[in-house]
Design an enzyme around this catalytic site. Sequence first.
Site, PDB file in Angstrom:
ATOM      1  CG  HIS A  70      -2.982 -14.940   9.435  1.00 41.75           C
ATOM      2  ND1 HIS A  70      -2.966 -14.292   8.277  1.00 41.75           N
ATOM      3  CD2 HIS A  70      -2.177 -13.959  10.447  1.00 41.75           C
ATOM      4  CE1 HIS A  70      -2.386 -13.110   8.606  1.00 41.75           C
ATOM      5  NE2 HIS A  70      -1.991 -12.922   9.758  1.00 41.75           N
ATOM      6  NE  ARG A  74      -1.362 -27.687   4.541  1.00 36.18           N
ATOM      7  CZ  ARG A  74      -0.813 -26.612   4.478  1.00 36.18           C
ATOM      8  NH1 ARG A  74       0.448 -26.054   4.372  1.00 36.18           N
ATOM      9  NH2 ARG A  74      -1.755 -25.750   4.483  1.00 36.18           N
ATOM     10  CD  GLU A  84       5.463 -10.210  -0.643  1.00 37.87           C
ATOM     11  OE1 GLU A  84       4.404 -10.329  -0.621  1.00 37.87           O
ATOM     12  OE2 GLU A  84       6.068 -11.595  -0.908  1.00 37.87           O
TER      13      GLU A  84
HETATM   14  C1  MV4 Z   1       0.197 -10.348   1.883  1.00 38.50           C
HETATM   15  C2  MV4 Z   1      -0.880  -9.309   2.106  1.00 38.50           C
HETATM   16  C3  MV4 Z   1      -0.960  -8.349   1.322  1.00 38.50           C
HETATM   17  N1  MV4 Z   1       0.014  -8.006   0.722  1.00 38.50           N
HETATM   18  N2  MV4 Z   1       1.017  -9.950   1.207  1.00 38.50           N
HETATM   19  C4  MV4 Z   1      -1.055 -13.427   5.256  1.00 38.50           C
HETATM   20  C5  MV4 Z   1      -0.563 -14.843   5.539  1.00 38.50           C
HETATM   21  C6  MV4 Z   1       0.798 -14.844   4.523  1.00 38.50           C
HETATM   22  N3  MV4 Z   1       0.602 -16.339   4.208  1.00 38.50           N
HETATM   23  C7  MV4 Z   1       0.739 -13.628   3.693  1.00 38.50           C
HETATM   24  N4  MV4 Z   1      -0.380 -12.950   4.004  1.00 38.50           N
HETATM   25  C8  MV4 Z   1      -0.588 -11.868   3.334  1.00 38.50           C
HETATM   26  N5  MV4 Z   1       0.228 -11.449   2.526  1.00 38.50           N
HETATM   27  C9  MV4 Z   1       1.438  -8.786   0.362  1.00 38.50           C
HETATM   28  N6  MV4 Z   1       2.316  -8.125  -0.322  1.00 38.50           N
HETATM   29  C10 MV4 Z   1      -1.849  -9.771   2.904  1.00 38.50           C
HETATM   30  C11 MV4 Z   1      -1.789 -11.043   3.585  1.00 38.50           C
HETATM   31  C12 MV4 Z   1      -2.960 -11.368   4.329  1.00 38.50           C
HETATM   32  C13 MV4 Z   1      -3.838 -12.425   4.220  1.00 38.50           C
HETATM   33  C14 MV4 Z   1      -3.596 -13.187   2.996  1.00 38.50           C
HETATM   34  C15 MV4 Z   1      -4.582 -14.266   2.780  1.00 38.50           C
HETATM   35  C16 MV4 Z   1      -5.616 -14.317   3.588  1.00 38.50           C
HETATM   36  C17 MV4 Z   1      -5.699 -13.560   4.742  1.00 38.50           C
HETATM   37  C18 MV4 Z   1      -4.864 -12.515   5.040  1.00 38.50           C
HETATM   38  C19 MV4 Z   1      -5.011 -11.873   5.967  1.00 38.50           C
HETATM   39  C20 MV4 Z   1      -4.118 -10.837   6.486  1.00 38.50           C
HETATM   40  C21 MV4 Z   1      -3.108 -10.564   5.608  1.00 38.50           C
END
Ligand code: MV4
Length: 517
Positions: free
Chosen positions: A240, A297, A205
Amino acid sequence: MSDIRRIRKVLIANRGEIAIRIMRSCQEMGIATVAVFSDADRTALHVRMADESVHIGGSPSSESYLVTERILATAKETGADAIHPGYGFLSENYRFAAACEDAGIIFIGPTPEAIEAMGDKTAARALMEEAGVPMAPGTIDAISDPDEAETTAAGIGYPVLIKAAAGGGGKGMRIVRKAENFQSALETASREATSAFGDGRVFIEKYIEQPRHIEFQILADTHGTILHLFERECSIQRRHQKVVEEAPSSVLTPALRAAMGEAAIRAARSCGYVGAGTVEFLLDKDMNFYFMEMNTRLQVEHPVTEGITGIDLVEQQLLVAEGHPLAFSQDDLAISGHSIECRIYAEDPANGFLPGPGRLLAHDPPSGFGVRVDSGVEEGSDISLFYDPMISKLTTWGPNREAAIARMIRALDEYEVAGVPTTIPFCRFVMEHEAFTSGHFSTHFVDDHFRPEEMNALTAEDEETLAIAAALFVDGHRHEQGHGPASSAGGASSIPTGSSAPARFSSWRRNRGGLTD
Ligand code: MV4
């Protein structure tokens, strides 16, 4: 109506605060409850609170809370007609949901097919594409050819994020900022995914810089109605793991809220969703939103949604599972005030949030108007390393955000814990930080702003209280040891004596006076 299946007894396949949370709604609805427990949980609160409790195995969850056969056998033995999985453990295991169905027991949650589809992040992306839910630019299918993937990455434009198809929660994720690092990152991510999930499939992504994490609560019945109960802002997290959540988000306009809510409903509809679920989005600096994942959930942070809507989500889950149509429409729902949740963990925020297991020597949570505490432990409980080290969830409500924050600070100050370190000082740090109070923060809040040494500096008043407490404490000890006049119960200088005195004293230092002990 003939399609209503009354639930008379629910087995709760979980422990701690969420088991208790579920039992409370069951009790209010006249539904009997069955708790299950491991060796470590023999004396736990959830075991005593249930109508019946059954021991299911050893302390590691792999020997108890994760053993499908044992839980299903217990449901049959006790005559439970439904199983509520809570969050974690078996809650997003589609095989477990299917096994319940096969055994003629209602699984309180969506269908196994919906759980499976959303558990596979590439399958979920394919569904979102079809449903017209915005996503970050990227691949739909898992990567099969590394060279082709590198071409795709260049097309998306760096930075890109490599994610595990079986992932979620950040495991197996790699940011790549330059083409020259792509191949090695791909290998690492795939290897991590294989070891964590037994599934090395990954996809790419566009990496969204400094996003906010905004998720929508969904509620769907078995009659085709799907509603959203607004959003939760969950950007304050570390590794996370969310620590502070609130509803509503302070940055959404009514128009953006409506657009995201409708996208969340489309996401839920794409997999035939039933029950309570959450659609997670990333929101970038320009207020573009992108589907991240759907959690099939009840979530840890559901109380903030209950706070602003007045709707009991567990009650709704049970009603939907019985086959009732939702009794309200989207137009009936409105945001009332503001709600904030702080997760109180037995962890040391001054030491990298290192878990601090041990015995809870004191647990005296706050109360009062607008304060809710969901806890699965009590004074004397052991916080073990077998499970999540959560002590409680502290949720406040206020007529607006400022009031909810002020009430949270008051409640955090009222909270007394001894015996284990807690995230209370960290939560207080967040509540008072300008980035939080102004609403200008992202998922990088902890990295950008958290300085442990700035946490919980002693106020003059605290110093004074501490000095008086110390003097009284020494005095109390002298009495016990027979150096002074016999202490009179309720006397002016009496402080709690016996074993609870040092515990309370240390809680004071820990929660209000810093982290040096
Ligand atoms: C992302 C992102 C930035 N760009 N996707 C972190 C856990 C997983 N569920 C997906 N996550 C992320 N996906 C794109 N395309 C940044 C994160 C992310 C994040 C997302 C929500 C809350 C905290 C986070 C901490 C680091 C990275």
